[in-house]
Scaffold this motif. Structure first.
Motif, short mmCIF file in Angstrom:
data_model
loop_
_atom_site.label_atom_id
_atom_site.label_comp_id
_atom_site.label_asym_id
_atom_site.label_seq_id
_atom_site.Cartn_x
_atom_site.Cartn_y
_atom_site.Cartn_z
N LEU A 1 23.15 23.36 14.73
CA LEU A 1 22.46 22.33 13.96
C LEU A 1 21.24 21.79 14.71
N ARG A 2 21.25 21.86 16.02
CA ARG A 2 20.05 21.47 16.76
C ARG A 2 18.92 22.45 16.49
N LEU A 3 19.27 23.74 16.38
CA LEU A 3 18.26 24.76 16.12
C LEU A 3 17.92 24.87 14.64
N ASP A 4 18.89 24.56 13.78
CA ASP A 4 18.69 24.68 12.33
C ASP A 4 19.40 23.51 11.65
N GLN A 5 18.66 22.44 11.40
CA GLN A 5 19.27 21.24 10.83
C GLN A 5 19.77 21.46 9.41
N ASN A 6 19.32 22.51 8.75
CA ASN A 6 19.69 22.75 7.37
C ASN A 6 20.89 23.68 7.20
N SER A 7 21.55 24.04 8.30
CA SER A 7 22.68 24.96 8.22
C SER A 7 23.91 24.26 7.65
N GLN A 8 24.18 24.51 6.36
CA GLN A 8 25.33 23.88 5.72
C GLN A 8 26.64 24.41 6.31
N MET A 9 26.69 25.72 6.59
CA MET A 9 27.90 26.29 7.18
C MET A 9 28.13 25.73 8.58
N GLY A 10 27.03 25.47 9.30
CA GLY A 10 27.17 24.86 10.61
C GLY A 10 27.80 23.49 10.50
N ARG A 11 27.34 22.70 9.51
CA ARG A 11 27.93 21.37 9.30
C ARG A 11 29.39 21.48 8.87
N ASP A 12 29.69 22.47 8.01
CA ASP A 12 31.06 22.63 7.54
C ASP A 12 32.02 22.96 8.69
N TYR A 13 31.62 23.91 9.53
CA TYR A 13 32.49 24.28 10.65
C TYR A 13 32.56 23.17 11.69
N LEU A 14 31.48 22.44 11.88
CA LEU A 14 31.52 21.31 12.80
C LEU A 14 32.53 20.29 12.31
N PHE A 15 32.51 20.01 11.00
CA PHE A 15 33.47 19.05 10.44
C PHE A 15 34.90 19.55 10.60
N LYS A 16 35.12 20.83 10.28
CA LYS A 16 36.49 21.37 10.37
C LYS A 16 37.00 21.36 11.80
N ALA A 17 36.16 21.76 12.74
CA ALA A 17 36.60 21.82 14.14
C ALA A 17 36.80 20.43 14.71
N ASP A 18 35.88 19.52 14.42
CA ASP A 18 35.98 18.17 14.96
C ASP A 18 37.19 17.44 14.39
N THR A 19 37.43 17.60 13.09
CA THR A 19 38.59 16.94 12.50
C THR A 19 39.90 17.59 12.94
N ALA A 20 39.86 18.89 13.27
CA ALA A 20 41.07 19.52 13.82
C ALA A 20 41.42 18.90 15.16
N LEU A 21 40.40 18.64 15.99
CA LEU A 21 40.64 17.95 17.26
C LEU A 21 41.13 16.53 17.02
N SER A 22 40.52 15.87 16.06
CA SER A 22 40.92 14.49 15.76
C SER A 22 42.35 14.44 15.21
N ARG A 23 42.72 15.43 14.41
CA ARG A 23 44.08 15.47 13.88
C ARG A 23 45.08 15.55 15.04
N ARG A 24 44.77 16.36 16.04
CA ARG A 24 45.65 16.43 17.22
C ARG A 24 45.76 15.06 17.88
N ASP A 25 44.61 14.38 18.02
CA ASP A 25 44.62 13.07 18.68
C ASP A 25 45.45 12.06 17.89
N ILE A 26 45.32 12.10 16.57
CA ILE A 26 46.04 11.14 15.74
C ILE A 26 47.54 11.43 15.76
N LEU A 27 47.91 12.70 15.69
CA LEU A 27 49.34 13.05 15.79
C LEU A 27 49.91 12.61 17.13
#
Length: 546
Positions: free
Chosen positions: A410-436
Motif C-alpha cells: 500500500l505504500r507503493l500502491d495506495q489504490n491496491s484493494q487486494m492489498g487493503r483486503d489482505y492487510l485487514f484479514k491478517a491484522d484482524t487474525a492477529l487481533s483475534r488471537r490477542d482477544i482470545l
C-alpha cells in the motif's frame, strides 16, 4: 521455519539435530496439506546431497501437524554469531570459510538444487573451523513447482535482484548471496543496508555498494573487482560458479579472463559506480592515461561519468573540446539502446541509460519519459513480488509478515484493494488471537480471585468501578471459584482494524463461605465491545444476556 533441538539417536548412540516444524496454527485444507507435502519434498531434495560441507539429512518424521527433520549435529556456532560477536576476519579466514561453502554450493547446483537462502545464519562453523551449509529447508528442485515462479523466499539483505523482483532464480542467486557475505566479512557492514524493507530492495535492485577499500583500506585493490562481479545486478554478469569466485579471491591481482572482460565492459559503458556517485566536474576532462602510438597521443578521459578516447595529431596542436555541445545527446545509438532495453523489459538497464543521458542533457524529454516508465514498471514488479510474499505468509499463518508486506504494498500502491483486503484479514487474525488470549487471561484471573487481573483489560472509565464492585462482592462471598467459557460459543467480529465485538457463554460457580455449599454465581452470554488503543485491545463495554 522451525525450532532445532539437540537429540540422541538411541539405536546407534549418535547425536543429532532435530528440526521441528509445526502446522497446527495453519488453516486446514489443501493449502495446509501442500505445506506439509512441501516440507517432505524439500527434505528429500536435501537428502540427495552428500557433501562434506553440507549438513546431512537422516530422516523425516510426520506426526499429525508436527514434522521432524532429523539431521547431522554440528557442535559449534553459526557464522552469524561470529559476526555479531564483533570478530574481524582476515582475507585468509574469509577464504577458509567461503571456499568450502562455495564448493558445497557448486555441488548442490550441479545436482539441480538451489539453496535460495544463503546467509550467515545458515553457515555453521564447527569447533575446528570447518564450515557447513545448513537449512536446505527452503531449497527446491529446479524442476519442482512447489513454489510458483515469482515466489520470494529468503532473508532480504542477502537476496539477489532477480529474487526480490520475484523472478525465477537459479544457482547464480546463491552466488550473489555469497558476494553479500564476502562483503560483510571483509568490511563488517552489509552492502545493501536500510531502515526499512523498501529501501533495502531499492538498493539491491538499483545501487552499487560502497567501495570496500573505503571501509577497509588494508584490503587488496583487486578485491573491488571480485565484489563488483559477485554482486552484479544481471545474473549473466556474475560469477557462474562458486569456484570461479574463490579463484579470483585467492589471486586478486591476476583475475580470470571473464572477470577482466567484465571490468572492461563495465568501464567502457560507464556503469561502474554510476549508481552511487555523480559525475566529476571537469572543464576539459581528467587525464588518466597517456600513450604515444604512431604519432597519435591517446587521452583516456572521464567526462560526466562516461569513458572515452580523444585522439590528437601530435604535429597539429589544437584545443580539444571533450564535452559534447549541448543538445547533441543522446546520439542515435543511445536512443536505440534506451528503447530496446525498455521493450525487452530490462527496466534496470533503461533507468541506467536514461540517467546517463539526463546527466549530459538534463532537459531531454525522451530520456525522462523512459526513466519514469521504467521506474513505474520496477515499482509494479516490487508490488507484485511483495503481494505474493504477503499472500504466502497469510496462507502459512504468518500474519505478522503478511501485515508487513501488505503495508509495503500500500505504500507503493495506495489504490491496491487486494492489498487493503489482505492487510485487514491478517491484522484482524492477529487481533483475534490477542482477544482470545485476553478472554482466557481474564477467566484465569477470576479463578485466582485476582481483582487486578480481572480489571486489567478494561479501558479507563466508569466500567472499571462497576466491574470492581461486582467482582469484589463475588470474591468476598465465595471461595474455590470456577470460571468456564465454552470455546465453541466464542465469536469475534471486526467493524474495522481498531474496533471489535466478542461474545461467549460464561459460567461462574463457587463455594459459599456462609454454608460451604457450591453454588452457581453466573450463567450468561456476554458481549464485549473492544477498541484497540495503541498496541493493546481494551474492553470499553460489557453487556449480558441470560
Amino acid at each position: 521455519m522451525g525450532i532445532v533441538y539437540r537429540g540422541l539417536d538411541p539405536d546407534i548412540e549418535r547425536e543429532v539435530a532435530v528440526k521441528t516444524i509445526r502446522f497446527d496454527t495453519s488453516p486446514d485444507g489443501p493449502v495446509k496439506e501442500e505445506m506439509l507435502n512441501r516440507v517432505i519434498r524439500e527434505a528429500k531434495a536435501a537428502g540427495r546431497l552428500n557433501h562434506p560441507n553440507i549438513i546431512t539429512i537422516y530422516d523425516v518424521i510426520r506426526e499429525s501437524d508436527l514434522t521432524f527433520i532429523v539431521m547431522q549435529y554440528v557442535a559449534g556456532q553459526t557464522l552469524q554469531a561470529l559476526i555479531e560477536s564483533g570478530k574481524v576476519f582476515s582475507p585468509q579466514e574469509v577464504i577458509a570459510i567461503l571456499k568450502p561453502a562455495s564448493e558445497a554450493l557448486d555441488y548442490a547446483h550441479e545436482n539441480g538444487i538451489v539453496h535460495r537462502d544463503i546467509k550467515p545464519a545458515n553457515i555453521l562453523i564447527d569447533t575446528s573451523g570447518k564450515p557447513f551449509l545448513a537449512d536446505f529447508g527452503v531449497a527446491r528442485m529446479e524442476t519442482s513447482t512447489m513454489t510458483g515462479p515469482g515466489t520470494t523466499i529468503g532473508t532480504l539483505s542477502y537476496m539477489s535482484p532477480e529474487q526480490v523482483m520475484g523472478k525465477t532464480v537459479d544457482g547464480r542467486a546463491d552466488i550473489f548471496a555469497l558476494g553479500v557475505i564476502l562483503y560483510e566479512l571483509l568490511t563488517g557492514q552489509k552492502p545493501f543496508a536500510g531502515d526499512n524493507l523498501s529501501t533495502i530492495v531499492y538498493k539491491i535492485v538499483h545501487e552499487e555498494p560502497r567501495l570496500i577499500t573505503e571501509i577497509n583500506q588494508n584490503l587488496p585493490p583487486g578485491y573491488e573487482s571480485v565484489i563488483r562481479r559477485a554482486l552484479a545486478k544481471q545474473p549473466d554478469d556474475r560469477y557462474q560458479t562458486g569456484r570461479d569466485l574463490v579463484r579470483d579471491l585467492e589471486n586478486p591481482e591476476n583475475l580470470s579472463a571473464a572477470s577482466r572482460d567484465y571490468e572492461l565492459r563495465m568501464g567502457a559503458s560507464g556503469e561502474t559506480r554510476v549508481k552511487r556517485r555523480g559525475p566529476p566536474v571537469v572543464a576539459v576532462g581528467l587525464l588518466v592515461f597517456t600513450a604515444v602510438v604512431g604519432g597519435i597521443i591517446l587521452l583516456l578521459t572521464r567526462d560526466a561519468g562516461r569513458s572515452r578516447i580523444v585522439a590528437a595529431d601530435l604535429g597539429t596542436p589544437k584545443t580539444q573540446e571533450v564535452s559534447p555541445p549541448p543538445g547533441t545527446v543522446p546520439v542515435a545509438e543511445d536512443r536505440t539502446k534506451l528503447r530496446e532495453s525498455f521493450e525487452s523489459k530490462s527496466y534496470d538497464e533503461t533507468v541506467r541509460l536514461a540517467e546517463a543521458i539526463l546527466r549530459e542533457d538534463p532537459g531531454n524529454a525522451e530520456a525522462g519519459e523512459y526513466q519514469a516508465k521504467a521506474k513505474a514498471e520496477i515499482d509494479s514488479a516490487l508490488v507484485e513480488s511483495r503481494f505474493k510474499t504477503g499472500i504466502a505468509s497469510y496462507e502459512s499463518g504468518d500474519y505478522t509478515a503478511c501485515v508487513r508486506d501488505m503495508e509495503e504494498v500500500l505504500r507503493l500502491d495506495q489504490n491496491s484493494q487486494m492489498g487493503r483486503d489482505y492487510l485487514f484479514k491478517a491484522d484482524t487474525a492477529l487481533s483475534r488471537r490477542d482477544i482470545l488470549a485476553m478472554i482466557e487471561r481474564r477467566r484465569q484471573a477470576e479463578e485466582r480471585e485476582d481483582l487486578e487481573g480481572v480489571l486489567r483489560a478494561l479501558a479507563p472509565g466508569p466500567l472499571i468501578s462497576e466491574e470492581q464492585s461486582y467482582y469484589s462482592m463475588i470474591f468476598t462471598i465465595y471461595d474455590g471459584i470456577k470460571s468456564k467459557i465454552q470455546d465453541s460459543t466464542i465469536s469475534v467480529s471486526f467493524s474495522d482494524r481498531a474496533h471489535a465485538t466478542a461474545s461467549f457463554h460464561h459460567a461462574i460457580q463457587g463455594i459459599s463461605r456462609k454454608d460451604g455449599k457450591q453454588k452457581p454465581i453466573l450463567y450468561t452470554q456476554k458481549f464485549w465491545t473492544l477498541e484497540k488503543r495503541g498496541n493493546a485491545w481494551k474492553i470499553v463495554g460489557i453487556q449480558e444476556r441470560s
